[in-house]
Design an enzyme around this catalytic site. Structure first.
Site, short mmCIF file in Angstrom:
data_model
loop_
_atom_site.label_atom_id
_atom_site.label_comp_id
_atom_site.label_asym_id
_atom_site.label_seq_id
_atom_site.Cartn_x
_atom_site.Cartn_y
_atom_site.Cartn_z
N LYS A 7 -8.18 29.24 -5.18
CA LYS A 7 -9.64 29.35 -5.02
C LYS A 7 -10.28 29.83 -6.32
O LYS A 7 -11.32 29.30 -6.76
CB LYS A 7 -9.95 30.33 -3.86
CG LYS A 7 -9.56 29.75 -2.51
CD LYS A 7 -9.51 30.77 -1.37
CE LYS A 7 -8.95 30.09 -0.12
NZ LYS A 7 -8.79 30.98 1.04
N GLN B 225 -9.41 37.23 2.09
CA GLN B 225 -8.29 36.35 2.46
C GLN B 225 -7.62 36.85 3.73
O GLN B 225 -7.26 38.02 3.84
CB GLN B 225 -7.29 36.29 1.29
CG GLN B 225 -6.13 35.33 1.52
CD GLN B 225 -6.59 33.88 1.62
OE1 GLN B 225 -7.45 33.43 0.86
NE2 GLN B 225 -6.03 33.15 2.57
N ASP C 168 -16.90 31.98 4.16
CA ASP C 168 -15.87 31.58 5.12
C ASP C 168 -16.50 31.16 6.46
O ASP C 168 -15.81 30.65 7.34
CB ASP C 168 -14.91 32.75 5.37
CG ASP C 168 -13.49 32.41 4.96
OD1 ASP C 168 -13.23 31.23 4.65
OD2 ASP C 168 -12.65 33.33 4.94
#
Ligand code: NAD
Length: 301
Positions: free
Chosen positions: A54, A98, A121
């Site tokens: 990412k 994460q 997200d």
């Protein structure tokens, strides 16, 4: 194999190129560079690989990105304090924590604490609510990418029967909402669904996110259907290597489907590209910018 292959490599490369173009336009027109902050708690090797990819992709597309590594014993209060600091930081447009977090930490509390417009997200309850109610917001990356693949392969979605296997907040529910918003007739199947093969055979579009390796067999697929396999399973093989498989038995399903995503090389590659879309979109939303084109589609198949 008779099905057309829906190639995640080509699709994700095209999407990243569109994001890079939009990032450059944002900089030249408004002097803004989207910034992504990623938080990794602990030392899970798979998570380290995901976060590194990412970070690398953000840099490649012209964004700034900062990585926050916290020790495994980080407390909930310490994690929430970092999220609050990033919420207040004007150079940060997207915050990604994460998953999975170590067991002593509460992921839901972290999602709720993230500023809605920095929730790249798409897991904040308000982001989920905006998706369900048709509002402008940030959509979870994997379903966003899967939906782009569906749109590129099925020209007219209105009235198509879509079956989604799985009802997680991360994949199943958001992809079902996206399909419904596109006027499909949507069935959400899950672990308690009766006669799942028969339900699947009604699907013009079958999205599988059940976390069960190669569960969907060839005779579950309606001839000509579009099959989107979200599953990822790493199977250890000799020499310390791994083989990756999905939730669909590819060899069987590809004999019946009209189009199918492979695993690896399918939906998984879209996830990081869509995180970049979301970071760009988050930056535009935060600054009220409407003259930058946020990529929403892929070239037609
Ligand atoms: P999850 O475990 O949170 O949810 C799985 C869902 O499938 C549940 O709603 C459950 O009811 C349903 N289910 C489980 N067993 C079933 C069965 N036998 N029959 C019918 N339904 C069943 O998983 P998730 O986070 O939604 O992920 C699903 C899969 O997608 C996993 O393989 C995961 O690794 C993969 N995934 C891939 C990406 C990507 O980037 N490609 C991202 C997220 C998840």
């Amino acid at each position: 194999m008779t099905a057309r292959l829906i190639d995640g490599k080509t699709a994700s490369a095209a999407l990243k190129q569109s994001v890079a173009t939009a990032v450059a336009a944002l900089k030249s027109k408004h002097g803004l560079v989207p910034g992504l902050a990623t938080i990794l708690v602990g030392e899970d090797p798979a998570s380290e690989v995901y976060v590194a990819s990412k970070q690398k992709t953000a840099h490649e597309l012209g964004m700034t990105s900062t990585q926050h590594n916290l020790p495994a014993e980080t407390t909930q209060a310490e994690l929430l304090a970092l999220v609050a600091k990033l919420n207040a930081d004007k150079a940060v447009n997207g915050i990604l924590v994460q998953m999975p977090l170590p067991k002593h930490l509460n992921a839901y509390e972290v999602q709720v604490a993230t500023a809605v417009l920095k929730d790249v997200d798409g897991l904040h309850p308000e982001s989920a609510g905006r998706l369900v109610t048709g509002g402008e917001g940030l959509v979870p990356c994997t379903p966003l990418g899967a939906m782009m693949m569906i749109k590129a392969n099925v020209p007219d979605l209105a009235g198509k029967n879509a079956v989604v296997i799985g009802r997680s907040n991360l994949v199943g529910k958001p992809i079902a909402s996206l399909l419904l918003n596109a006027n499909c007739t949507v069935t959400i199947a899950h672990s308690k669904t009766k006669d799942l093969p028969a339900v699947c055979r009604t699907a013009d579009i079958l999205v599988v996110a059940a976390g069960q390796r190669e569960m969907v067999r060839g005779d579950w697929v309606k001839p000509g259907a579009t099959v989107i396999d979200v599953g990822i399973h790493r199977i250890p093989i000799e020499g310390g290597k791994t083989r990756i498989r999905g939730d669909v038995n590819f060899d069987e399903a590809s004999q019946v489907a009209g189009a199918i995503t492979p695993v690896p090389g399918g939906v998984g590659l879209m996830t990081v590209a869509c995180l970049m879309v979301n970071t760009l979109k988050a930056c535009c939303l935060q600054h009220g910018i409407t003259d930058i084109e946020i990529p929403t589609t892929l070239p037609k198949a």
